[in-house]
Design a protein around this motif. Structure first.
Motif, short mmCIF file in Angstrom:
data_model
loop_
_atom_site.label_atom_id
_atom_site.label_comp_id
_atom_site.label_asym_id
_atom_site.label_seq_id
_atom_site.Cartn_x
_atom_site.Cartn_y
_atom_site.Cartn_z
N ASN A 1 0.81 -1.22 0.00
CA ASN A 1 0.00 0.00 0.00
C ASN A 1 0.84 1.27 0.00
O ASN A 1 0.37 2.32 -0.43
CB ASN A 1 -0.96 -0.01 1.19
N GLN A 2 2.07 1.18 0.49
CA GLN A 2 2.96 2.34 0.43
C GLN A 2 3.19 2.77 -1.02
O GLN A 2 3.30 3.96 -1.33
CB GLN A 2 4.32 2.02 1.09
N PHE A 3 3.26 1.79 -1.91
CA PHE A 3 3.39 2.09 -3.33
C PHE A 3 2.14 2.80 -3.84
O PHE A 3 2.22 3.80 -4.58
CB PHE A 3 3.63 0.80 -4.12
N ALA A 4 0.97 2.30 -3.42
CA ALA A 4 -0.30 2.88 -3.89
C ALA A 4 -0.54 4.28 -3.32
O ALA A 4 -1.08 5.15 -4.01
CB ALA A 4 -1.45 1.95 -3.50
N THR A 5 -0.16 4.49 -2.07
CA THR A 5 -0.50 5.76 -1.40
C THR A 5 0.66 6.75 -1.34
O THR A 5 0.48 7.87 -0.84
CB THR A 5 -0.95 5.49 0.05
N GLU A 6 1.84 6.31 -1.81
CA GLU A 6 3.05 7.14 -1.72
C GLU A 6 3.34 7.53 -0.27
O GLU A 6 3.80 8.64 0.03
CB GLU A 6 2.92 8.39 -2.61
N GLY A 7 3.05 6.60 0.64
CA GLY A 7 3.36 6.82 2.05
C GLY A 7 2.42 7.78 2.76
O GLY A 7 2.77 8.31 3.82
N TYR A 8 1.24 7.98 2.20
CA TYR A 8 0.27 8.94 2.76
C TYR A 8 -0.55 8.30 3.87
O TYR A 8 -1.07 7.20 3.71
CB TYR A 8 -0.65 9.42 1.65
N TYR A 9 -0.66 9.00 5.02
CA TYR A 9 -1.44 8.51 6.15
C TYR A 9 -2.51 9.53 6.53
O TYR A 9 -2.34 10.73 6.29
CB TYR A 9 -0.53 8.29 7.37
N PRO A 10 -3.58 9.08 7.17
CA PRO A 10 -4.60 10.01 7.65
C PRO A 10 -4.06 10.89 8.78
O PRO A 10 -3.10 10.53 9.46
CB PRO A 10 -5.71 9.09 8.18
N ASP A 11 -4.71 12.04 8.98
CA ASP A 11 -4.37 12.90 10.12
C ASP A 11 -4.97 12.35 11.41
O ASP A 11 -4.44 12.56 12.50
CB ASP A 11 -4.91 14.32 9.89
N LEU A 12 -6.11 11.66 11.28
CA LEU A 12 -6.83 11.11 12.43
C LEU A 12 -7.56 9.85 12.00
O LEU A 12 -8.16 9.82 10.93
CB LEU A 12 -7.84 12.14 12.95
N THR A 13 -7.50 8.82 12.84
CA THR A 13 -8.24 7.58 12.59
C THR A 13 -9.07 7.23 13.81
O THR A 13 -8.54 7.12 14.91
CB THR A 13 -7.27 6.41 12.28
#
Length: 206
Positions: free
Chosen positions: A117-129
């Motif tokens: 998923n790092q490939f798919a999201t370019e290492g993007y994470y939510p600000d809040l989960t």
């Protein structure tokens, strides 16, 4: 800001989130609600393949790759442009669902699915989960009682599968504690809505 809503099947997260978004919009806070897999036409088509009850022979890695593909399209077409405009985007499920369901319950491995998923999201994470936590037996009994809810392929898994999902979510909350807030989803609906609403309002500073 990008907020994601996670939880096992039957946690009530979708119903609660819709109510929270309604409250925020009524206060003049513009919120865009979306979902995964889906959120855009191409991602919704991938969703139909993933969740179709006929596709019981789907390989676990195929499933993980399809989720990642839908996620990529969702980010590129919808999430990133809206966040760039300064909008508050709330997504019903995101990356952590893949880590819990395919990484944990399907036993592919959390780090392997994360790498994919790092490939798919370019290492993007939510600000809040927000994690809507509930025991699988309670969640599945809610699904059985709700005749209007769509029953998908994941609902048909054995109870052990759902325990793996829940336990993996809890381990992710510990691993990513800076962005995670756990909410007891077994509480009454209105109480869960109030808690989720307050957490989001506090985080966005409104």
């Amino acid at each position: 800001m990008f907020v994601t809503i996670e939880g096992p099947e039957g946690s009530g997260k979708s119903s609660v989130t819709k109510e929270v978004v309604k409250r925020l919009n009524n206060e003049g806070i513009e919120v865009i609600l979306t979902r995964e897999p889906g959120g855009t036409p191409i991602a919704e088509e991938i969703r139909n393949v993933i969740l179709d009850k006929k596709n019981t022979n789907m390989d676990s890695r195929t499933e993980a790759l399809l989720y990642a593909a839908a996620r990529r399209q969702h980010l590129v077409e919808k999430v990133w442009p809206l966040v760039k405009e300064g909008k508050l985007v709330i997504s019903d499920r995101f990356l952590d669902s893949s880590l819990a369901y395919q990484g944990g319950a399907r036993n592919i491995g959390i780090d392997k699915v994360l790498e994919m998923n790092q490939f798919a999201t370019e290492g993007y994470y939510p600000d809040l989960t927000l994690l809507f936590d509930i025991e699988p037996e309670i969640g599945l009994s809610r699904i059985a009682a709700n005749k209007g809810r769509e029953v998908n392929r994941l609902d048909l898994e054995k109870i052990e599968f759902h325990h793996f999902v829940r336990n993996t979510f809890l381990s992710l909350a510990e691993r990513f504690k800076d962005r995670y807030v756990i909410i007891d989803a077994s509480k009454p609906f209105d109480e869960v809505v109030d808690i989720a609403y307050r957490v989001i309002k506090e985080r966005i500073g409104k």
